[in-house]
Scaffold this active site. Structure first.
Site, PDB file in Angstrom:
ATOM      1  N   LYS A  35      20.310 -52.915  26.044  1.00  0.00           N
ATOM      2  CA  LYS A  35      21.455 -52.775  25.151  1.00  0.00           C
ATOM      3  C   LYS A  35      22.206 -54.095  24.989  1.00  0.00           C
ATOM      4  O   LYS A  35      23.428 -54.146  24.956  1.00  0.00           O
ATOM      5  CB  LYS A  35      22.388 -51.687  25.670  1.00  0.00           C
ATOM      6  CG  LYS A  35      21.681 -50.342  25.798  1.00  0.00           C
ATOM      7  CD  LYS A  35      22.624 -49.208  25.992  1.00  0.00           C
ATOM      8  CE  LYS A  35      21.942 -47.874  26.147  1.00  0.00           C
ATOM      9  NZ  LYS A  35      20.902 -47.568  25.204  1.00  0.00           N
ATOM     10  N   CYS A  36      21.464 -55.152  24.846  1.00  0.00           N
ATOM     11  CA  CYS A  36      21.996 -56.511  24.761  1.00  0.00           C
ATOM     12  C   CYS A  36      21.759 -57.064  23.354  1.00  0.00           C
ATOM     13  O   CYS A  36      20.820 -56.664  22.677  1.00  0.00           O
ATOM     14  CB  CYS A  36      21.266 -57.365  25.808  1.00  0.00           C
ATOM     15  SG  CYS A  36      21.651 -59.123  25.769  1.00  0.00           S
ATOM     16  N   GLY A  37      22.586 -57.980  22.938  1.00  0.00           N
ATOM     17  CA  GLY A  37      22.372 -58.637  21.653  1.00  0.00           C
ATOM     18  C   GLY A  37      21.046 -59.379  21.581  1.00  0.00           C
ATOM     19  O   GLY A  37      20.513 -59.616  20.494  1.00  0.00           O
TER      20      GLY A  37
END
Length: 159
Positions: A35-37
Site C-alpha cells: 500500500k505504498c506509492g
C-alpha cells in the site's frame, strides 16, 4: 566474510529458508509494501525477473510494515495481492523489520555493506533495493525512487 547467500531468512509461511538456493545468481533484494506509492514498482521488478531470470538473475522481496504501516496484511494477503495485482513470480518472503532492534540480520548486513546517502545505514522507505553479485557481495544500494528499469543496465553488467 560471509556471502549474502549464507543468510537464513523466513519463508512466506514463517518457516526457515536459506538464500543458498540463489548462490551464484545476481540478486536484487527489495523491502516491499502493498500500500505504498512505490508499489507499482512490483511490475518493473517482475519484468526484470522474467527478462533476466534465465541469465541467472533473481528478485527477492521482503515485505516490511515499518514505513507508514503500508504492509498491514498477513503472509496470505501479501501473496494474494502480489499474485493477483502484479502477477509476481519471484519469491516474496515473510514480513520483516529492516530498521531498529528487531531488524532482520540480512538487512543489517545489506545496510552495512551499502550505506545510503551520507553514510546513513537506515533504510528510509519501502522499495529500497540492494544489488548483489554472483559471489554474494553487495554491489550497490538504490533509493526507493529508483525505478527497476533504471537498474537493468547494472544488473546486465553483473550477468
Amino acid at each position: 566474510m560471509t556471502a549474502i547467500t549464507d543468510y537464513e531468512v523466513r519463508a512466506a509461511d514463517g518457516g526457515p529458508a536459506t538464500l543458498d538456493t540463489w548462490r551464484g545468481k545476481v540478486l536484487l533484494i527489495v523491502n516491499t509494501a502493498s500500500k505504498c506509492g512505490f508499489t507499482p514498482q512490483y511490475e518493473g521488478l517482475e519484468t526484470l525477473h522474467r527478462d533476466l531470470g534465465e541469465r541467472g538473475f533473481e528478485v527477492l522481496a521482503f515485505p516490511c510494515n515499518q514505513f507508514g504501516a503500508q504492509e498491514p496484511g498477513d503472509a496470505a494477503e501479501i501473496a494474494n495481492f502480489c499474485t493477483l495485482t502484479y502477477d509476481v513470480t519471484f519469491p516474496v518472503f515473510a514480513k520483516i523489520d529492516v530498521n531498529g532492534p528487531e531488524a532482520d540480520p540480512l538487512f543489517e548486513r545489506l545496510k552495512a555493506d551499502a550505506p545510503g546517502v551520507l553514510g546513513s545505514r537506515a533504510i528510509k522507505w519501502n522499495f529500497t533495493k540492494f544489488l548483489v553479485d554472483r559471489q554474494g557481495r553487495v554491489v550497490r544500494r538504490y533509493a526507493p525512487t529508483t525505478k527497476p528499469e533504471d537498474i537493468e543496465r547494472d544488473i546486465v553488467k553483473l550477468l
